[in-house]
Motif scaffolding. Structure first.
Motif: not given
Length: 69
Positions: A9, A12, A19
């Motif tokens: 996470q 990203a 994700d």
């Protein structure tokens, strides 16, 4: 001081991608990540140097279709 390892996470967010996209890249081997935890639901940690590697690939190989081009 910048972190050395990121969760999927966190990484990203740094790349401004989802994700799911990042997990797909990990599975394809486009991003190097360490698997931690169990096999049923693996968690990954990605080294901060992967950001630099992605940008180098972007600038030196425009044919690499990794979503950053």
């Amino acid at each position: 001081m910048e972190k050395q390892f990121y969760t999927v996470q966190e990484f990203a967010i740094k790349l401004n991608i989802s994700d799911q996209t990042l997990r797909s890249w990990i599975k394809k081997g486009e991003i190097f990540a360490m698997k931690v935890g169990g096999d049923k639901k693996p968690h990954y940690r990605i080294h901060a140097s992967e950001i630099d590697r992605l940008y180098v690939n972007r600038n030196t190989n425009k044919e690499v279709s990794n979503g950053l081009v």
